[in-house]
Write a protein that holds these residues in place. Structure first.
Motif, PDB file in Angstrom:
ATOM      1  N   UNK A 143       0.832  -1.111   0.145  1.00 35.00           N
ATOM      2  CA  UNK A 143       0.011  -0.027   0.077  1.00 35.00           C
ATOM      3  C   UNK A 143       0.994   1.069  -0.040  1.00 35.00           C
ATOM      4  N   UNK A 144       0.401   2.186  -0.806  1.00 36.49           N
ATOM      5  CA  UNK A 144       1.102   3.336  -0.760  1.00 36.49           C
ATOM      6  C   UNK A 144       0.631   4.412   0.128  1.00 36.49           C
ATOM      7  N   UNK A 145       0.827   5.794   0.251  1.00 38.69           N
ATOM      8  CA  UNK A 145       0.708   6.907   1.245  1.00 38.69           C
ATOM      9  C   UNK A 145      -0.811   7.269   0.707  1.00 38.69           C
ATOM     10  N   UNK A 146      -1.342   7.144  -0.259  1.00 39.62           N
ATOM     11  CA  UNK A 146      -2.725   7.411  -0.883  1.00 39.62           C
ATOM     12  C   UNK A 146      -3.724   6.362  -0.639  1.00 39.62           C
ATOM     13  N   UNK A 147      -3.319   5.373   0.074  1.00 35.01           N
ATOM     14  CA  UNK A 147      -4.051   4.121   0.461  1.00 35.01           C
ATOM     15  C   UNK A 147      -4.206   3.118  -0.669  1.00 35.01           C
ATOM     16  N   UNK A 148      -3.858   3.556  -2.220  1.00 35.23           N
ATOM     17  CA  UNK A 148      -3.904   2.541  -3.320  1.00 35.23           C
ATOM     18  C   UNK A 148      -2.913   1.051  -3.020  1.00 35.23           C
ATOM     19  N   UNK A 149      -3.362   0.209  -3.441  1.00 38.81           N
ATOM     20  CA  UNK A 149      -2.865  -1.356  -3.157  1.00 38.81           C
ATOM     21  C   UNK A 149      -2.839  -2.023  -4.249  1.00 38.81           C
ATOM     22  N   UNK A 150      -1.661  -2.931  -4.233  1.00 35.76           N
ATOM     23  CA  UNK A 150      -1.608  -3.846  -5.181  1.00 35.76           C
ATOM     24  C   UNK A 150      -1.137  -5.150  -4.432  1.00 35.76           C
ATOM     25  N   UNK A 151      -1.098  -6.036  -5.292  1.00 37.22           N
ATOM     26  CA  UNK A 151      -0.648  -7.497  -4.977  1.00 37.22           C
ATOM     27  C   UNK A 151       0.791  -7.452  -4.896  1.00 37.22           C
ATOM     28  N   UNK A 152       1.567  -7.842  -3.590  1.00 42.58           N
ATOM     29  CA  UNK A 152       2.768  -7.826  -3.764  1.00 42.58           C
ATOM     30  C   UNK A 152       3.222  -9.403  -3.766  1.00 42.58           C
ATOM     31  N   UNK A 153       2.506 -10.399  -3.400  1.00 43.18           N
ATOM     32  CA  UNK A 153       2.860 -11.641  -3.408  1.00 43.18           C
ATOM     33  C   UNK A 153       1.263 -12.374  -3.097  1.00 43.18           C
ATOM     34  N   UNK A 154       1.350 -13.539  -3.588  1.00 39.06           N
ATOM     35  CA  UNK A 154       0.291 -14.515  -3.381  1.00 39.06           C
ATOM     36  C   UNK A 154       0.544 -15.863  -2.939  1.00 39.06           C
ATOM     37  N   UNK A 155      -0.091 -16.177  -1.985  1.00 42.38           N
ATOM     38  CA  UNK A 155       0.509 -17.711  -1.207  1.00 42.38           C
ATOM     39  C   UNK A 155      -0.756 -18.194  -1.428  1.00 42.38           C
TER      40      UNK A 155
END
Length: 151
Positions: free
Chosen positions: A138-150
């Motif tokens: 997550x970034x400072x604006x609250x935007x998210x993205x997948x970093x890793x999948x388990x």
């Protein structure tokens, strides 16, 4: 195998007729704030220590205010929050993903495993079941993205 520490930040490992010389690295320290009395948080810290991290733990009933101050998006929250190397670590993030974060140093505030997925570090099931889950950045604006999948 026996380990000996020698000058110049080297470690010499001797055992089974094999000698290895490796650079000794200082373990990263993660400062964890958790809900008072939460057992899964304690298990997650044990997972980090087993992976070579040092950890300090503070219990706080005001953990939501701490999460707010660190910019953790509400949808990404769990029961504990850590800080390491200038990043925020929210929830049951595996040590391998934290290590990757510290190595790659992406432009994010931190990583999170929202909720408490069964089988994530600290949430192990007695039968070994692991529910699929994602580690999100997550970034400072609250935007998210997948970093890793388990899976």
């Amino acid at each position: 195998m026996r380990q000996f520490t020698v000058p110049a930040a080297l470690a010499v490992l001797v055992g089974a007729g094999v000698t290895q010389i490796v650079l000794a690295q200082s373990a990263p320290t993660i400062a964890v704030v958790k809900d008072p009395g939460c057992g899964c948080c304690t298990k997650w810290v044990a997972h980090l220590k087993q992976a070579g991290f040092k950890a300090t733990v503070t219990e706080s009933a005001a953990i939501d205010a701490f999460k707010d101050s660190k910019g953790v998006p509400r949808a990404a929250r769990s029961c504990h929050t850590g800080t390491v190397g200038g990043y925020v670590i929210e929830g049951h993030v595996p040590a391998v993903d934290i290590t990757r974060l510290l190595k790659e140093r992406p432009d994010v505030v931190g990583l999170a495993v929202p909720g408490m997925p069964v089988g994530s570090p600290g949430m192990e099931a007695p039968d070994g079941h692991v529910a699929p889950y994602d580690v999100i950045a997550f970034d400072k604006s609250g935007k998210t993205r997948v970093f890793a999948s388990h899976r």
